[in-house]
Enzyme design. Sequence first.
Site, PDB file in Angstrom:
ATOM      1  N   GLY A   1       0.772  -1.246   0.000  1.00 46.08           N
ATOM      2  CA  GLY A   1       0.000   0.000   0.000  1.00 46.08           C
ATOM      3  C   GLY A   1       0.798   1.288   0.000  1.00 46.08           C
ATOM      4  O   GLY A   1       0.355   2.293  -0.541  1.00 46.08           O
TER       5      GLY A   1
ATOM      6  N   GLU B   1       3.683   4.022   6.081  1.00 53.75           N
ATOM      7  CA  GLU B   1       2.497   3.171   5.906  1.00 53.75           C
ATOM      8  C   GLU B   1       1.467   3.877   5.024  1.00 53.75           C
ATOM      9  O   GLU B   1       1.416   5.109   5.003  1.00 53.75           O
ATOM     10  CB  GLU B   1       1.844   2.940   7.279  1.00 53.75           C
ATOM     11  CG  GLU B   1       2.425   1.780   8.053  1.00 53.75           C
ATOM     12  CD  GLU B   1       1.606   0.513   7.863  1.00 53.75           C
ATOM     13  OE1 GLU B   1       0.926   0.372   6.818  1.00 53.75           O
ATOM     14  OE2 GLU B   1       1.657  -0.334   8.773  1.00 53.75           O
ATOM     15  N   ASP B   2       0.618   3.096   4.376  1.00 56.52           N
ATOM     16  CA  ASP B   2      -0.476   3.695   3.602  1.00 56.52           C
ATOM     17  C   ASP B   2      -1.547   4.273   4.515  1.00 56.52           C
ATOM     18  O   ASP B   2      -1.960   5.414   4.357  1.00 56.52           O
ATOM     19  CB  ASP B   2      -1.089   2.676   2.613  1.00 56.52           C
ATOM     20  CG  ASP B   2      -1.591   1.382   3.268  1.00 56.52           C
ATOM     21  OD1 ASP B   2      -1.366   1.163   4.474  1.00 56.52           O
ATOM     22  OD2 ASP B   2      -2.211   0.572   2.539  1.00 56.52           O
TER      23      ASP B   2
ATOM     24  N   ASP C   1      -5.474   1.949  10.377  1.00 57.33           N
ATOM     25  CA  ASP C   1      -6.892   1.648  10.552  1.00 57.33           C
ATOM     26  C   ASP C   1      -7.072   1.120  11.984  1.00 57.33           C
ATOM     27  O   ASP C   1      -7.108   1.906  12.932  1.00 57.33           O
ATOM     28  CB  ASP C   1      -7.279   0.639   9.458  1.00 57.33           C
ATOM     29  CG  ASP C   1      -8.757   0.340   9.399  1.00 57.33           C
ATOM     30  OD1 ASP C   1      -9.562   1.271   9.458  1.00 57.33           O
ATOM     31  OD2 ASP C   1      -9.120  -0.853   9.271  1.00 57.33           O
TER      32      ASP C   1
ATOM     33  N   PHE D   1     -14.166   3.635   3.365  1.00 58.27           N
ATOM     34  CA  PHE D   1     -13.225   2.761   2.673  1.00 58.27           C
ATOM     35  C   PHE D   1     -12.711   3.484   1.439  1.00 58.27           C
ATOM     36  O   PHE D   1     -13.468   3.826   0.542  1.00 58.27           O
ATOM     37  CB  PHE D   1     -13.847   1.423   2.288  1.00 58.27           C
ATOM     38  CG  PHE D   1     -12.796   0.423   1.907  1.00 58.27           C
ATOM     39  CD1 PHE D   1     -12.131  -0.311   2.886  1.00 58.27           C
ATOM     40  CD2 PHE D   1     -12.427   0.269   0.581  1.00 58.27           C
ATOM     41  CE1 PHE D   1     -11.121  -1.197   2.539  1.00 58.27           C
ATOM     42  CE2 PHE D   1     -11.408  -0.620   0.228  1.00 58.27           C
ATOM     43  CZ  PHE D   1     -10.756  -1.360   1.213  1.00 58.27           C
ATOM     44  N   VAL D   2     -11.396   3.723   1.414  1.00 60.60           N
ATOM     45  CA  VAL D   2     -10.808   4.530   0.340  1.00 60.60           C
ATOM     46  C   VAL D   2      -9.880   3.691  -0.541  1.00 60.60           C
ATOM     47  O   VAL D   2      -9.307   2.691  -0.089  1.00 60.60           O
ATOM     48  CB  VAL D   2     -10.039   5.741   0.919  1.00 60.60           C
ATOM     49  CG1 VAL D   2     -11.010   6.766   1.485  1.00 60.60           C
ATOM     50  CG2 VAL D   2      -9.028   5.324   1.975  1.00 60.60           C
TER      51      VAL D   2
ATOM     52  N   ARG E   1      -4.974   0.457  -7.034  1.00 61.92           N
ATOM     53  CA  ARG E   1      -3.779   1.041  -6.409  1.00 61.92           C
ATOM     54  C   ARG E   1      -3.167   2.125  -7.285  1.00 61.92           C
ATOM     55  O   ARG E   1      -2.567   3.068  -6.795  1.00 61.92           O
ATOM     56  CB  ARG E   1      -2.719  -0.043  -6.178  1.00 61.92           C
ATOM     57  CG  ARG E   1      -3.093  -1.087  -5.139  1.00 61.92           C
ATOM     58  CD  ARG E   1      -1.849  -1.910  -4.784  1.00 61.92           C
ATOM     59  NE  ARG E   1      -2.174  -3.161  -4.114  1.00 61.92           N
ATOM     60  CZ  ARG E   1      -2.361  -3.283  -2.796  1.00 61.92           C
ATOM     61  NH1 ARG E   1      -2.267  -2.227  -2.024  1.00 61.92           N
ATOM     62  NH2 ARG E   1      -2.632  -4.446  -2.261  1.00 61.92           N
TER      63      ARG E   1
END
Length: 182
Positions: A48, A105-106, A109, A159-160, A172
């Site tokens: 990610g 990090e992407d 969560d 949610f993206v 992606r």
Amino acid sequence: MGAMVMESKIKPIYTREHIAQRLRELGAQISEHFEGREKPVVIGVLKGAIIFLADLVREIKSADPLQLEFVRLASYGSAMESSGVVQTPYLELPNLYKRHILVVEDIIDSGRTAKFFLDYLREQFDPASLKLCAFLDKPSRRVVDVQPDFTGFSIEDLFVVGYGLDFAEQFRELPYLGVYEE
Ligand code: IMP
Ligand code: MG
């Protein structure tokens, strides 16, 4: 279903230009953090973080050259929910004992992936400094105690996809960030 039809379910929230602007600010903050620190290491968490990291490191100015390393972590589950178990498909790192480390990090969560990896690095390498940079933060979703030191955008519980983030390994490559609606 064709790609065009799939893409119509994505509502853009941050454009490419908006992201680029924010990354210039983040790059400046991180450059300041690295000031006076020798041989900093940036560790990207695949998959990610790949797009974010590639753009971000080009906004960082460091007296010493940056060392880039990568690991691949996953919390397998359904396409939109993590399982809670962190998997380590690729966790090969050189000896980073007492180095200055920035983890990229992407998205944070539940926080499980980041917590797992930060604990792992502390245990393995006793870093001189250890910071976490996340493109996105979803603070309302947190189940473990972890906080990014540098955050691109803090978002609601949505949610993206795009800019590195996927839904079932799709999207992606989108240059913008969007909300995926089923
Ligand atoms: P964690 O729950 O903080 O461990 O996050 C685990 C992983 O879930 C992240 O690295 C992402 O790959 C994925 N993830 C969490 N939220 C989203 C999202 O909104 N879109 C795409 N992937 C997400
Ligand atoms: Mg994912």
